[in-house]
Design a protein around this motif. Sequence first.
Motif, PDB file in Angstrom:
ATOM      1  N   ASP A 174      34.382  49.142  43.015  1.00  0.00           N
ATOM      2  CA  ASP A 174      33.076  48.620  43.414  1.00  0.00           C
ATOM      3  C   ASP A 174      32.396  47.834  42.299  1.00  0.00           C
ATOM      4  O   ASP A 174      31.259  47.388  42.446  1.00  0.00           O
ATOM      5  N   GLY A 175      33.081  47.683  41.166  1.00  0.00           N
ATOM      6  CA  GLY A 175      32.533  46.917  40.059  1.00  0.00           C
ATOM      7  C   GLY A 175      31.739  47.726  39.067  1.00  0.00           C
ATOM      8  O   GLY A 175      31.352  47.211  38.012  1.00  0.00           O
ATOM      9  N   TYR A 176      31.506  49.007  39.364  1.00  0.00           N
ATOM     10  CA  TYR A 176      30.777  49.878  38.450  1.00  0.00           C
ATOM     11  C   TYR A 176      31.744  50.893  37.836  1.00  0.00           C
ATOM     12  O   TYR A 176      32.423  51.614  38.563  1.00  0.00           O
ATOM     13  N   PRO A 177      31.818  50.967  36.494  1.00  0.00           N
ATOM     14  CA  PRO A 177      32.801  51.844  35.848  1.00  0.00           C
ATOM     15  C   PRO A 177      32.487  53.325  36.034  1.00  0.00           C
ATOM     16  O   PRO A 177      31.363  53.772  35.806  1.00  0.00           O
ATOM     17  N   ASP A 178      33.511  54.073  36.466  1.00  0.00           N
ATOM     18  CA  ASP A 178      33.418  55.518  36.627  1.00  0.00           C
ATOM     19  C   ASP A 178      33.971  56.196  35.368  1.00  0.00           C
ATOM     20  O   ASP A 178      34.533  55.537  34.494  1.00  0.00           O
ATOM     21  N   LEU A 179      33.855  57.514  35.286  1.00  0.00           N
ATOM     22  CA  LEU A 179      34.234  58.249  34.081  1.00  0.00           C
ATOM     23  C   LEU A 179      35.106  59.453  34.416  1.00  0.00           C
ATOM     24  O   LEU A 179      34.789  60.214  35.340  1.00  0.00           O
ATOM     25  N   SER A 453      31.938  40.522  40.557  1.00  0.00           N
ATOM     26  CA  SER A 453      32.041  41.655  41.478  1.00  0.00           C
ATOM     27  C   SER A 453      32.852  42.783  40.839  1.00  0.00           C
ATOM     28  O   SER A 453      32.674  43.957  41.181  1.00  0.00           O
ATOM     29  N   SER A 454      33.742  42.462  39.907  1.00  0.00           N
ATOM     30  CA  SER A 454      34.510  43.480  39.180  1.00  0.00           C
ATOM     31  C   SER A 454      33.704  44.010  38.000  1.00  0.00           C
ATOM     32  O   SER A 454      32.614  43.517  37.698  1.00  0.00           O
ATOM     33  N   GLU A 455      34.249  45.028  37.322  1.00  0.00           N
ATOM     34  CA  GLU A 455      33.589  45.585  36.141  1.00  0.00           C
ATOM     35  C   GLU A 455      33.309  44.468  35.133  1.00  0.00           C
ATOM     36  O   GLU A 455      34.108  43.562  34.965  1.00  0.00           O
ATOM     37  N   ILE A 505      47.645  34.805  33.859  1.00  0.00           N
ATOM     38  CA  ILE A 505      47.355  35.334  35.189  1.00  0.00           C
ATOM     39  C   ILE A 505      46.501  36.588  35.039  1.00  0.00           C
ATOM     40  O   ILE A 505      46.893  37.529  34.347  1.00  0.00           O
ATOM     41  N   VAL A 506      45.347  36.602  35.678  1.00  0.00           N
ATOM     42  CA  VAL A 506      44.474  37.773  35.663  1.00  0.00           C
ATOM     43  C   VAL A 506      44.515  38.431  37.035  1.00  0.00           C
ATOM     44  O   VAL A 506      44.330  37.765  38.055  1.00  0.00           O
ATOM     45  N   THR A 507      44.792  39.723  37.053  1.00  0.00           N
ATOM     46  CA  THR A 507      44.709  40.501  38.292  1.00  0.00           C
ATOM     47  C   THR A 507      43.557  41.477  38.141  1.00  0.00           C
ATOM     48  O   THR A 507      43.623  42.430  37.364  1.00  0.00           O
ATOM     49  N   TRP A 508      42.477  41.205  38.866  1.00  0.00           N
ATOM     50  CA  TRP A 508      41.296  42.053  38.802  1.00  0.00           C
ATOM     51  C   TRP A 508      41.529  43.318  39.614  1.00  0.00           C
ATOM     52  O   TRP A 508      42.380  43.353  40.504  1.00  0.00           O
ATOM     53  N   ILE A 509      40.782  44.378  39.290  1.00  0.00           N
ATOM     54  CA  ILE A 509      40.864  45.591  40.091  1.00  0.00           C
ATOM     55  C   ILE A 509      40.561  45.246  41.550  1.00  0.00           C
ATOM     56  O   ILE A 509      39.569  44.577  41.854  1.00  0.00           O
ATOM     57  N   ILE A 527      37.665  34.263  30.506  1.00  0.00           N
ATOM     58  CA  ILE A 527      37.905  33.972  31.923  1.00  0.00           C
ATOM     59  C   ILE A 527      36.832  34.656  32.753  1.00  0.00           C
ATOM     60  O   ILE A 527      36.726  35.884  32.771  1.00  0.00           O
ATOM     61  N   ASN A 528      36.021  33.836  33.416  1.00  0.00           N
ATOM     62  CA  ASN A 528      34.976  34.349  34.284  1.00  0.00           C
ATOM     63  C   ASN A 528      35.526  34.547  35.691  1.00  0.00           C
ATOM     64  O   ASN A 528      36.177  33.642  36.247  1.00  0.00           O
ATOM     65  N   GLU A 529      35.269  35.715  36.243  1.00  0.00           N
ATOM     66  CA  GLU A 529      35.757  35.998  37.589  1.00  0.00           C
ATOM     67  C   GLU A 529      35.100  35.068  38.601  1.00  0.00           C
ATOM     68  O   GLU A 529      33.874  34.877  38.585  1.00  0.00           O
ATOM     69  N   ILE A 530      35.913  34.473  39.455  1.00  0.00           N
ATOM     70  CA  ILE A 530      35.382  33.630  40.527  1.00  0.00           C
ATOM     71  C   ILE A 530      34.739  34.526  41.570  1.00  0.00           C
ATOM     72  O   ILE A 530      35.393  35.439  42.098  1.00  0.00           O
ATOM     73  N   PRO A 531      33.469  34.317  41.861  1.00  0.00           N
ATOM     74  CA  PRO A 531      32.800  35.202  42.830  1.00  0.00           C
ATOM     75  C   PRO A 531      33.476  35.148  44.195  1.00  0.00           C
ATOM     76  O   PRO A 531      34.032  34.120  44.606  1.00  0.00           O
ATOM     77  N   ASP A 532      33.438  36.260  44.885  1.00  0.00           N
ATOM     78  CA  ASP A 532      33.977  36.306  46.246  1.00  0.00           C
ATOM     79  C   ASP A 532      33.171  35.372  47.130  1.00  0.00           C
ATOM     80  O   ASP A 532      31.933  35.356  47.088  1.00  0.00           O
ATOM     81  N   LYS A 533      33.877  34.573  47.937  1.00  0.00           N
ATOM     82  CA  LYS A 533      33.198  33.698  48.878  1.00  0.00           C
ATOM     83  C   LYS A 533      32.613  34.528  50.010  1.00  0.00           C
ATOM     84  O   LYS A 533      33.298  35.377  50.577  1.00  0.00           O
TER      85      LYS A 533
END
Length: 565
Positions: A174-179, A453-455, A505-509, A527-533
Amino acid sequence: MKPTTHNLFSAVLFQLIVAVSFGQATFTDITSEAGIEHQFHVYEGTFGGGATVFDINNDGYEDLFITSGTQSDVLYLNNGDGTFKNIYETSGLNVSKGYVTQGAVSADVNKDGFKDLFITTINTTDGKNTIPRATNLFFLNNGDLTFRDVTAEYKLDHLNSFSTGASFGDVNADGYPDLYIGNYFLEFEGTLGILKDATIVSAHQTARGYLLINKNGEYFENEYEDYNLEHRGFGFGALFTDFDNDADQDLLVNHDFGYKAVPNFLYENRYPRSSFDDISKATEMDLKENAMGSAVGDYNNDGLLDYYVTNIKFNLLMENNGVGKPFVDRAKELGTYNFAISWGANFADFDHDMDLDLYVSNGDLNPNCTPMGNFYFENSNARFTDESRATATNDYGVGRGSVVFDIENDGDLDLLVVNQKPVREYPTQSTTRLFRNDVTTGNWLKVALQGTSSEKNGIGSRVEVVVGDTKMIREIDGGGSSHLSQNSTIAHFGLGTAKQVDSVIVTWIGGKQQLLLNQNANQLITINEIPDKPSKLPYVASIVVFLGLIIIYLKRRRKRTPDLS
């Protein structure tokens, strides 16, 4: 007899050959000149400490937080010239003086652009707790070189525990880091400095860990059992990692005394379900050892992440053979099977030859304190040779956590090793050491991620660099790596003689990918993540509903209107 020119030439040539044969990397101990003055003070012996690498003021130079056990912790601000300044006293972190601190990790928990800090503890320093346990500490970064204690605000003040290592990872994408937090005891009576197998195992006080799910950056909630995590053990933390290449965060859990109590665990993340599956036995990762820490890296560049797990006596190098196949310990045949009591471990391409070397921090149990030199394993064609003496990294302090990062942004990875103060008389100095990497050859590339949208810093995401037929992968570290520590979140690649990489190549969570082609060597790229359309479906659905309502309205009106013909 005078040496001839031929003899002098032969001697020089011999020295050059010897220098090359003992590894390309050389290191210089710059602890004093860099302004590092630190020693971890134990609480009754053995446990701690760790360090985290994070840029607290976003100036492009990575800073350090190091736990100190019963003494004041340190927060070292990187001055950008190879030196550091301890700003702990003015940082707002001095709440930690009241606690026996152990490990530390950092992440941008509330997505405000600044990295926050989480510290594990095992007790308070006032001596009031008969049973050693305390709350862990969480601080939000104010962005002005100060932090705010939000332990209670983030609903963490009720979790009293004997905690060791922590790790950030985005479990639910969800883009928020868990612990995840490793806990060691529920309670313990006796002296921690004289722990023995029989004492530990007969205590029957193994502890559950915590899985703290981040609720939109506002607070944490422990959902350990909700995610099907039911184990107890003598926990030394865990590592969030994607072992099966499916773009979600799996979990490798380290346990002490695994051969007599509870072994290690490997959990497969079942995202999008909120659940983990225990696949430890099926993958033969239920390691029955004293697991002190882990390092993750693709040592043979086959596209699969492997795991080096430290231990008392002999460490394990667990080779990943792909989904559905068990891991295989190859430490003995690959040359990393040396005897030691090991804690921290770090995979990194220190010599820029396009493969991962391995650094291991060693240290006897405290107060036993027999000097043990650290290991520097140089990787050559997927086999390792200990070159710690040749690289001047064989520190004999009572080692625990270790981290890698680029101190002065010159493109190579430097080393920090956290050392404990010996309880008994010790024959050599045991203070935290900072080693500068003085590699003079080989090209490199560094990659920093900026999530939307990612961490925020891409924790858990994967970076792959392709040069010709060689593919190298790095996973962005969220902590739990090494021992109670966290390395730099900037991915680093040695490139050998290559002046350009074919692709990044970046593979986001979650699985979204980005591709960059033909990048020049010897630079840091962000590398800035491309926002989800945004999906058009909601708008289409709204129009359909609106038209449907109009049709219904017209039909009803027609029924109510009298026929005047």
